[in-house]
Write an enzyme that holds these catalytic residues in place. Structure first.
Site, short mmCIF file in Angstrom:
data_model
loop_
_atom_site.label_atom_id
_atom_site.label_comp_id
_atom_site.label_asym_id
_atom_site.label_seq_id
_atom_site.Cartn_x
_atom_site.Cartn_y
_atom_site.Cartn_z
N SER A 1 -1.81 -4.08 -9.39
CA SER A 1 -3.27 -3.96 -9.32
C SER A 1 -3.72 -2.57 -9.78
O SER A 1 -4.71 -2.45 -10.51
CB SER A 1 -3.78 -4.27 -7.92
OG SER A 1 -3.23 -3.38 -6.98
N ASP B 1 -0.46 4.95 -5.95
CA ASP B 1 -0.29 4.01 -7.06
C ASP B 1 -1.17 4.38 -8.26
O ASP B 1 -0.73 4.36 -9.41
CB ASP B 1 -0.71 2.60 -6.63
CG ASP B 1 0.34 1.91 -5.80
OD1 ASP B 1 1.12 2.62 -5.14
OD2 ASP B 1 0.37 0.67 -5.80
N LEU C 1 2.94 -9.60 -9.91
CA LEU C 1 1.75 -9.37 -9.06
C LEU C 1 2.12 -9.23 -7.59
O LEU C 1 2.88 -10.03 -7.06
CB LEU C 1 0.83 -10.58 -9.15
CG LEU C 1 -0.25 -10.62 -10.22
CD1 LEU C 1 -1.14 -11.84 -9.97
CD2 LEU C 1 -1.07 -9.36 -10.26
N GLY C 2 1.58 -8.23 -6.93
CA GLY C 2 1.72 -8.10 -5.48
C GLY C 2 3.15 -8.01 -5.01
O GLY C 2 3.51 -8.51 -3.95
N GLY D 1 5.04 -4.95 -5.18
CA GLY D 1 5.47 -3.58 -4.90
C GLY D 1 5.63 -2.73 -6.14
O GLY D 1 6.12 -1.60 -6.07
O1 PMV Z 1 3.11 -2.92 -2.50
P1 PMV Z 1 2.12 -2.01 -3.11
O2 PMV Z 1 2.42 -1.71 -4.54
O3 PMV Z 1 0.71 -2.47 -2.86
O4 PMV Z 1 2.28 -0.57 -2.38
C1 PMV Z 1 1.76 -0.33 -1.10
C2 PMV Z 1 2.13 1.05 -0.65
C3 PMV Z 1 1.65 1.42 0.76
O5 PMV Z 1 2.10 2.75 1.03
C4 PMV Z 1 2.25 0.50 1.81
C5 PMV Z 1 0.13 1.37 0.88
C6 PMV Z 1 -0.58 2.46 0.10
O6 PMV Z 1 -1.78 2.28 -0.19
O7 PMV Z 1 0.00 3.52 -0.20
#
Ligand code: PMV
Length: 327
Positions: free
Chosen positions: A120, A164, A113-114, A116
């Protein structure tokens, strides 16, 4: 009979953060999936259970009338997860024109979770798909992607790119630039992931980059440089040139570090992977803590990561050809 859907997590080959400012990004779906099981209930209530979210299991029940959980929500992280599930279910109710439908929802996920890896987005994509199908509506993956993006945008107060959710819904390698989203041809890249066991707050990290960009021209230039790098990376991906992809990943990590979103644990894992022979390594996602991704031609980087104190878990991650799917 309940309805079950699953959707994959992702790594960013290139372009996180810059994608927020309209530059292109290339995320790749990986074979770590979130699975959401949905069964309609006739009292209009929403009951959500999660057995395995790298958290203690939890169950929360919402009343049809007030939308307020009737049991204590154990942690802020669970509260955040609940926000996504709630909004995903609302999107499916809207798609089926059944605003009062109630559900039992069970979530299982092997995506940290959270960290990268798009946990989510995978839950939202699988949740929208399963809840809509439970109400008799089959949505095309592109429609699931768009609905899931709207859900993430609402839950994250407007700070979300389509990267995502589009990647999780479609699978494979994708390219996202603003609202232009497409799938790419990609070889099965030898991804290995290093996970430091922590999570990050994407919103805070995005806000930090935004502030830096407002204060310094160099930060604006850095974001543009990431965009240039992504365009070079697309050529390398088309040609299956792992050496060049690795070099560009190394540069991307340096540019992200210049934007202030790396962390000691992420840097240590990146260097361990490189020392272990990776073609390249970088943080993936918002940064601050969580995961790195490396291109590991033999098992050297995976072994080096597993011996690194900063790394809690190292695992191979095959490109997931399939996005959202019925289980
Ligand atoms: O860490 P994650 O999986 O929430 O990825 C965020 C990616 C960003 O480019 C920083 C934000 C986005 O919404 O694209």
């Amino acid at each position: 009979m309940p309805t079950t859907s699953s959707a994959p997590g992702k790594v960013y080959l290139f372009g996180e953060h810059a994608v927020v400012y309209g530059e292109p990004a290339v995320p790749c779906a990986i074979e770590r999936r979130a699975t959401v099981r949905v069964e309609e209930r006739d009292d209009g209530r929403l009951r959500v259970s999660a057995a395995d979210l790298s958290l203690d299991g939890f169950t929360v029940e919402y009343g049809a009338d007030d939308g307020v959980p009737n049991v204590d929500v154990p942690t802020a992280l669970v509260e955040a997860a609940m926000g996504y599930v709630d909004a995903a279910v609302a999107s499916a109710r809207d798609a089926a024109d059944r605003p009062d439908a109630g559900f039992d929802v069970t979530i299982e996920s092997d995506i940290p979770l959270g960290a990268g890896l798009g946990s989510s987005a995978a839950v939202v994509v699988a949740g929208v798909d399963a809840a809509a199908r439970e109400l008799g509506v089959e949505l095309a993956p592109e429609t699931v992607a768009e609905r899931a993006y709207e859900v993430e945008k609402a839950v994250q107060s407007g700070e979300a790119s389509r990267a995502d959710t589009f990647c999780s819904a479609m699978g494979g390698a994708v390219r996202v630039e603003g609202s232009d989203c497409r799938t790419l041809d990609a070889p099965d890249l030898p991804f290995v992931v290093g996970y430091d066991g922590t999570s990050h707050d994407t919103g805070d990290l995005v806000a930090g980059v935004r502030a830096l960009r407002e204060q310094y021209d160099f930060a604006r230039d850095t974001v543009e440089s990431i965009g240039d790098l992504v365009r070079r990376g697309e050529d390398a991906l088309r040609e299956g040139d792992v050496e060049e992809l690795g070099r560009l990943m190394d540069v991307d990590h340096g540019l992200l570090a210049a934007l202030g979103v790396s962390a000691r644990s992420l840097d240590e894992m990146v260097w361990a992977a490189r020392d272990g022979g990776a073609a390249g390594a970088k943080l993936t996602g918002a940064g601050g803590g969580g995961c790195i991704v490396a291109l590991d031609r033999d098992d050297g980087a995976e072994t080096a990561l597993s011996l690194t104190p900063a790394c809690e878990e190292a695992f191979r991650a095959r490109l997931a050809d399939e996005g959202v799917r019925a289980e």
